[in-house]
Design an enzyme around this catalytic site. Structure first.
Site, PDB file in Angstrom:
ATOM      1  N   THR B 149      12.943 -15.427 -16.290  1.00 39.57           N
ATOM      2  CA  THR B 149      13.753 -14.415 -15.616  1.00 39.57           C
ATOM      3  C   THR B 149      14.601 -15.025 -14.511  1.00 39.57           C
ATOM      4  O   THR B 149      14.191 -15.988 -13.850  1.00 39.57           O
ATOM      5  CB  THR B 149      12.862 -13.307 -15.021  1.00 39.57           C
ATOM      6  OG1 THR B 149      13.597 -12.616 -13.995  1.00 39.57           O
ATOM      7  CG2 THR B 149      11.608 -13.867 -14.377  1.00 39.57           C
ATOM      8  N   SER B 191       7.959 -10.723  -6.976  1.00 37.03           N
ATOM      9  CA  SER B 191       6.830  -9.848  -7.333  1.00 37.03           C
ATOM     10  C   SER B 191       5.793 -10.708  -8.043  1.00 37.03           C
ATOM     11  O   SER B 191       6.075 -11.850  -8.413  1.00 37.03           O
ATOM     12  CB  SER B 191       7.281  -8.722  -8.276  1.00 37.03           C
ATOM     13  OG  SER B 191       7.522  -9.253  -9.574  1.00 37.03           O
ATOM     14  N   TYR B 193       4.776 -10.282 -11.021  1.00 37.06           N
ATOM     15  CA  TYR B 193       5.355 -10.576 -12.333  1.00 37.06           C
ATOM     16  C   TYR B 193       6.271 -11.793 -12.278  1.00 37.06           C
ATOM     17  O   TYR B 193       6.134 -12.734 -13.067  1.00 37.06           O
ATOM     18  CB  TYR B 193       6.128  -9.350 -12.862  1.00 37.06           C
ATOM     19  CG  TYR B 193       7.227  -9.719 -13.817  1.00 37.06           C
ATOM     20  CD1 TYR B 193       6.924 -10.239 -15.080  1.00 37.06           C
ATOM     21  CD2 TYR B 193       8.571  -9.590 -13.472  1.00 37.06           C
ATOM     22  CE1 TYR B 193       7.934 -10.615 -15.955  1.00 37.06           C
ATOM     23  CE2 TYR B 193       9.577  -9.959 -14.325  1.00 37.06           C
ATOM     24  CZ  TYR B 193       9.258 -10.475 -15.575  1.00 37.06           C
ATOM     25  OH  TYR B 193      10.251 -10.858 -16.431  1.00 37.06           O
ATOM     26  N   HIS B 194       7.204 -11.793 -11.341  1.00 38.71           N
ATOM     27  CA  HIS B 194       8.130 -12.932 -11.259  1.00 38.71           C
ATOM     28  C   HIS B 194       7.379 -14.224 -10.936  1.00 38.71           C
ATOM     29  O   HIS B 194       7.726 -15.298 -11.422  1.00 38.71           O
ATOM     30  CB  HIS B 194       9.205 -12.663 -10.193  1.00 38.71           C
ATOM     31  CG  HIS B 194      10.155 -11.563 -10.564  1.00 38.71           C
ATOM     32  ND1 HIS B 194      10.045 -10.289 -10.066  1.00 38.71           N
ATOM     33  CD2 HIS B 194      11.228 -11.541 -11.390  1.00 38.71           C
ATOM     34  CE1 HIS B 194      11.017  -9.533 -10.570  1.00 38.71           C
ATOM     35  NE2 HIS B 194      11.750 -10.262 -11.378  1.00 38.71           N
ATOM     36  N   LYS B 197       6.146 -16.093 -13.832  1.00 38.78           N
ATOM     37  CA  LYS B 197       7.195 -16.855 -14.537  1.00 38.78           C
ATOM     38  C   LYS B 197       7.439 -18.206 -13.843  1.00 38.78           C
ATOM     39  O   LYS B 197       7.796 -19.181 -14.498  1.00 38.78           O
ATOM     40  CB  LYS B 197       8.495 -16.055 -14.597  1.00 38.78           C
ATOM     41  CG  LYS B 197       8.377 -14.757 -15.374  1.00 38.78           C
ATOM     42  CD  LYS B 197       8.432 -14.988 -16.884  1.00 38.78           C
ATOM     43  CE  LYS B 197       8.358 -13.671 -17.639  1.00 38.78           C
ATOM     44  NZ  LYS B 197       8.548 -13.799 -19.082  1.00 38.78           N
TER      45      LYS B 197
HETATM   46  N1  LIG Z   1      13.742  -6.486 -20.400  1.00 37.03           N
HETATM   47  C1  LIG Z   1      14.360  -7.192 -19.485  1.00 37.03           C
HETATM   48  O1  LIG Z   1      15.258  -6.711 -18.791  1.00 37.03           O
HETATM   49  C2  LIG Z   1      13.970  -8.623 -19.274  1.00 37.03           C
HETATM   50  C3  LIG Z   1      14.689  -9.365 -18.299  1.00 37.03           C
HETATM   51  C4  LIG Z   1      14.342 -10.695 -18.065  1.00 37.03           C
HETATM   52  C5  LIG Z   1      13.308 -11.272 -18.791  1.00 37.03           C
HETATM   53  N2  LIG Z   1      12.615 -10.556 -19.721  1.00 37.03           N
HETATM   54  C6  LIG Z   1      11.518 -11.201 -20.419  1.00 37.03           C
HETATM   55  O2  LIG Z   1      11.626 -11.068 -21.813  1.00 37.03           O
HETATM   56  C7  LIG Z   1      10.344 -10.891 -22.408  1.00 37.03           C
HETATM   57  C8  LIG Z   1      10.335  -9.633 -23.244  1.00 37.03           C
HETATM   58  O3  LIG Z   1      10.634  -8.512 -22.414  1.00 37.03           O
HETATM   59  P1  LIG Z   1      10.695  -7.052 -22.995  1.00 37.03           P
HETATM   60  O4  LIG Z   1      11.584  -6.267 -22.116  1.00 37.03           O
HETATM   61  O5  LIG Z   1      10.947  -7.122 -24.449  1.00 37.03           O
HETATM   62  O6  LIG Z   1       9.181  -6.587 -22.705  1.00 37.03           O
HETATM   63  P2  LIG Z   1       8.230  -5.610 -23.579  1.00 37.03           P
HETATM   64  O7  LIG Z   1       7.095  -5.248 -22.723  1.00 37.03           O
HETATM   65  O8  LIG Z   1       9.041  -4.523 -24.195  1.00 37.03           O
HETATM   66  O9  LIG Z   1       7.743  -6.587 -24.758  1.00 37.03           O
HETATM   67  C9  LIG Z   1       6.702  -7.515 -24.596  1.00 37.03           C
HETATM   68  C10 LIG Z   1       5.877  -7.489 -25.876  1.00 37.03           C
HETATM   69  O10 LIG Z   1       4.838  -8.470 -25.760  1.00 37.03           O
HETATM   70  C11 LIG Z   1       3.620  -7.891 -26.199  1.00 37.03           C
HETATM   71  N3  LIG Z   1       2.521  -8.593 -25.498  1.00 37.03           N
HETATM   72  C12 LIG Z   1       2.263  -8.644 -24.163  1.00 37.03           C
HETATM   73  N4  LIG Z   1       1.150  -9.372 -23.912  1.00 37.03           N
HETATM   74  C13 LIG Z   1       0.704  -9.805 -25.116  1.00 37.03           C
HETATM   75  C14 LIG Z   1      -0.408 -10.593 -25.519  1.00 37.03           C
HETATM   76  N5  LIG Z   1      -1.300 -11.066 -24.620  1.00 37.03           N
HETATM   77  N6  LIG Z   1      -0.575 -10.856 -26.843  1.00 37.03           N
HETATM   78  C15 LIG Z   1       0.307 -10.371 -27.766  1.00 37.03           C
HETATM   79  N7  LIG Z   1       1.381  -9.613 -27.432  1.00 37.03           N
HETATM   80  C16 LIG Z   1       1.569  -9.332 -26.121  1.00 37.03           C
HETATM   81  C17 LIG Z   1       3.718  -6.419 -25.845  1.00 37.03           C
HETATM   82  O11 LIG Z   1       2.889  -5.607 -26.661  1.00 37.03           O
HETATM   83  C18 LIG Z   1       5.205  -6.135 -26.096  1.00 37.03           C
HETATM   84  O12 LIG Z   1       5.455  -5.699 -27.403  1.00 37.03           O
HETATM   85  C19 LIG Z   1       9.348 -10.839 -21.267  1.00 37.03           C
HETATM   86  O13 LIG Z   1       8.684 -12.058 -21.133  1.00 37.03           O
HETATM   87  C20 LIG Z   1      10.198 -10.546 -20.079  1.00 37.03           C
HETATM   88  O14 LIG Z   1       9.637 -11.094 -18.909  1.00 37.03           O
HETATM   89  C21 LIG Z   1      12.944  -9.239 -19.967  1.00 37.03           C
END
Ligand SMILES: NC(=O)c1ccc[n+]([C@@H]2O[C@H](COP(=O)([O-])OP(=O)(O)OC[C@H]3O[C@@H](n4cnc5c(N)ncnc54)[C@H](O)[C@@H]3O)[C@@H](O)[C@H]2O)c1
Ligand SMILES: NC(=O)c1ccc[n+]([C@@H]2O[C@H](COP(=O)([O-])OP(=O)(O)OC[C@H]3O[C@@H](n4cnc5c(N)ncnc54)[C@H](O)[C@@H]3O)[C@@H](O)[C@H]2O)c1
Lengths: 405, 405
Positions: B149, B191, B193-194, B197
């Site tokens: 992120t 946070s 969360y961050h 990462k």
């Molecule tokens: N959505 C955003 O705006 C955004 C921005 C920056 C970075 N990201 C990063 O991109 C990635 C995906 O984000 P997203 O928005 O699709 O999130 P999301 O929560 O919609 O998807 C994450 C998926 O991972 C699965 N998951 C989590 N822990 C797991 C585990 N231990 N075993 C198996 N599956 C697991 C969840 O069930 C979910 O389907 C994340 O790592 C997030 O930090 C997202």
């Protein structure tokens, strides 16, 4: 003496934690040890044991009570797994400070297998995070003192003296202007174990920033020696001495190898430079850290807890001269530079009154009082370093020509 | 098209993972999704759901097969907890690449309670570490693409353009000489969360150094928009759209608030600047990352995956103009600077041919096709941001005067 404090020692059954608990109790503080005894269980798993005959916690505490009149409390809690129990003892006993030794601390053990890598990451990160989380949830203003390692710095900072945790840098702005900043020293850890300590630093930085938790992080060198003033009082209080290929640290291994007639085994060229501190100075440094907590709104305080640096082959020669033991050079099972320099700042502790024990003055006592005295307890099959950093490396075992007996 | 690859998508049921899986399948790659469906379980826990009617995995995959003729595999595995199963599917299916989305990704959710903090740290660190550990144990040369992120950089680098992962610095040696170095950008996460990462980055650095694992880390901005070319093909393929106070990201929340007549709720002054990218560009960037793996002995490749930056109150005004919704300024439940600038380099993706979708051209479509279309599905009680960063902060809830209806 300083004001009497209520202090939790997490990992207080371990090599550094036990003498620290006794020393702070001797100083008049009210000590509670929290330990899940995992280190003793790892002894069972590795079929290796402390060279010195360490006693069960019950005997240790009863002996201390008998000799000093002081009671030390004890809870068997896995702080990485049992958050609710951890929080409960914090809420009930309201410590002023927590000293956190409770991590898996051997680099070779952390590299032994995927299981060991995963255990080390999971145990160390969750242990540290649970303590921070519980401090915040308790609402108490508890000073956390953590044991980090010099190993996070990496050993490749040619030409630069390693500062105490923070590095002064200059960067160039978009408009070409130079900006001076101070940053957390960019780490370059040399094993999964050391990597967890870099990750710990991020936890400390975050909880300090978000919740103003007061934190002192002690970047410790390799601890040598066995006993302190207090552990020497009675053999039942003796501290642990690890000599096996996984937990034994370099100097203690050399001493033991020499005492039992095993070759003093140097990995690679022995050109690696390392930082050292005697166990007696460790307990003294921790006392100083407890007596000088950072202020509530101050950033994480980082001290380099080491007193001298040496090249590994010079140590081998020193031990060889003291004991007549012969030196064997074997393949290095670690992945690291063959040679490195190491210049380390340790002004903070010196300024607070630390008067270090040097290797020169203490080493001979260690040979006679520990290595020779308990040599009969050694299991020679546990001496070789068998963990390698990658699958294609060789373990650090001398061959027949190199003088195994 | 590039050579057909076998690709695992960890977290392929999520907001970014699902459209990525379809896009790469469409491009001819052989896709297997691994997901423990924890995100759907968190929907249950929070009693909140996607604004769009997402279908169960079985329906999703059957629909895709029906429309495209392509099969996508699926394993329900908790990659943070079920290491042996993870290793087994890797050994059996031998992927060329693993894309790792499988982490708890909401900052407010990570700050909600000690339980949530601990879950986020434990889940994210063990998920990432297990993947790395299994790649090494498998002995396969698998390219890992991870979603990081932009938030790790912190938002306070006044005057400096945020580089792609590595920072050029100058330090002064013992002899007064200036030494130029390039270091991992010193992070300042906002946070828990961050923070995970930032910890992930240390894992990547270590496994890349010790085991030569090929890794691409994508420092992604806030993703906006809902559908991609593939998810638009059939309503049963629709992507999730989170609008609740924990998982809804700022722009999607504004759109939904406007669509249902809830005030467009700005935290603090709205002077925070954030980086954005459209979901269609996310899937395209990931394709580019897969097509351009680093070499076996190359360091971790870091890209900034974002296309534009905006101040939060400017976004609110934009959405207000498009929809007629009114803006409410409330206390900021986060702990962050009231205002910040953000200048970000994203040359690497642009150089590889990314042609971004701008907010200006895509926003209106999002209002009509998603927010208005599904407004009837919204639960208004889930809109307020109730998680606060410390116990003494206020949640981000507009009061009656601020126009709650
Ligand atoms: N959505 C955003 O705006 C955004 C921005 C920056 C970075 N990201 C990063 O991109 C990635 C995906 O984000 P997203 O928005 O699709 O999130 P999301 O929560 O919609 O998807 C994450 C998926 O991972 C699965 N998951 C989590 N822990 C797991 C585990 N231990 N075993 C198996 N599956 C697991 C969840 O069930 C979910 O389907 C994340 O790592 C997030 O930090 C997202
Ligand atoms: N010994 C050294 O040379 C040295 C050098 C630098 C830093 N350190 C650091 O100092 C600290 C103490 O080192 P040591 O040599 O005393 O190690 P040790 O293994 O002897 O002691 C650690 C103690 O912590 C306990 N422990 C581990 N995980 C626990 C958990 N989850 N819950 C409760 N208790 C747990 C163990 O049972 C053990 O008693 C470590 O963090 C280590 O990294 C040690």
């Amino acid at each position: 003496m300083n004001k009497k404090k209520k202090i939790f020692v997490m990992g207080g059954d371990g090599f550094c934690g036990w003498p620290t608990s006794l020393h702070l109790s001797q100083e008049g503080h009210d000590i509670t040890i929290i330990d899940n005894l995992s280190r003793r269980n790892i002894d069972n798993e590795l079929e290796a044991a402390s060279l010195t005959p360490i006693q069960p916690m019950g005997t240790r505490l009863a002996t201390w009570k008998e000799l000093s009149g002081q009671s030390i409390g004890f809870h068997n809690i896995d702080i990485a797994e049992e958050y609710e129990r951890l929080l409960q003892v914090i809420m009930e006993e309201k410590p002023d400070a927590i000293i956190h030794f409770a991590e898996q601390r051997a680099a070779p053990y952390s590299m032994k297998s995927p299981k060991n890598k995963r255990y080390t990451v999971n145990n160390n990160i969750n242990a540290t995070h649970n303590i921070l989380c519980a401090i915040v949830e308790s609402g108490l203003d508890i000073h956390l003192v953590h044991l980090g390692t010099m190993g996070v710095y990496g050993y490749g900072t040619a030409g630069m003296k390693i500062p105490e945790g923070y590095l002064d840098i200059e960067v160039t702005s978009e408009s070409g202007e130079r900006i001076e900043q101070q940053i957390l020293y960019p780490t370059n850890p040399g094993s999964i174990y050391h990597m967890t300590k870099s990750q710990d630093q991020l936890l400390f930085q975050y909880y300090n920033k978000n919740d103003n938790v007061r934190i002192t992080d002690l970047h410790q060198g390799i601890v040598w020696g066995t006993n302190t003033k207090e552990t020497k009082l009675d053999e039942r209080l003796v501290n642990r001495f690890d000599y096996d290929g996984d937990y034994g640290t370099v100097l203690n291994r050399f001493l033991m190898q020499a005492a039992v007639g095993y070759p003093i085994t140097v990995h690679g060229t022995g050109g690696q430079t390392r930082a050292f501190i005697h166990i007696q100075d460790t307990v003294r440094c921790i006392q100083l850290a407890i007596e000088h907590p950072p202020k509530r709104d101050e950033r994480v305080m980082i001290f380099n807890q080491m007193t001298e640096t040496h090249r590994v082959n010079n140590l081998a020669k020193l031990v060889s001269e003291l004991t007549g033991g012969e030196i064997a050079y074997v393949d290095n099972p670690r992945k690291e530079a063959a040679e490195n320099d190491l210049h380390v700042k340790n002004d903070l502790f010196l300024s607070k009154g630390l008067d270090p024990i040097t290797l020169e003055e203490g080493l001979l006592r260690e040979v006679t009082d520990i290595a020779k005295k308990y040599a009969h307890r050694a299991d020679h099959t546990k001496i070789p370093a068998t963990s390698t950093w990658t699958k294609d490396q060789q373990p650090g075992i001398p061959t027949a020509q190199e003088g195994i007996k």
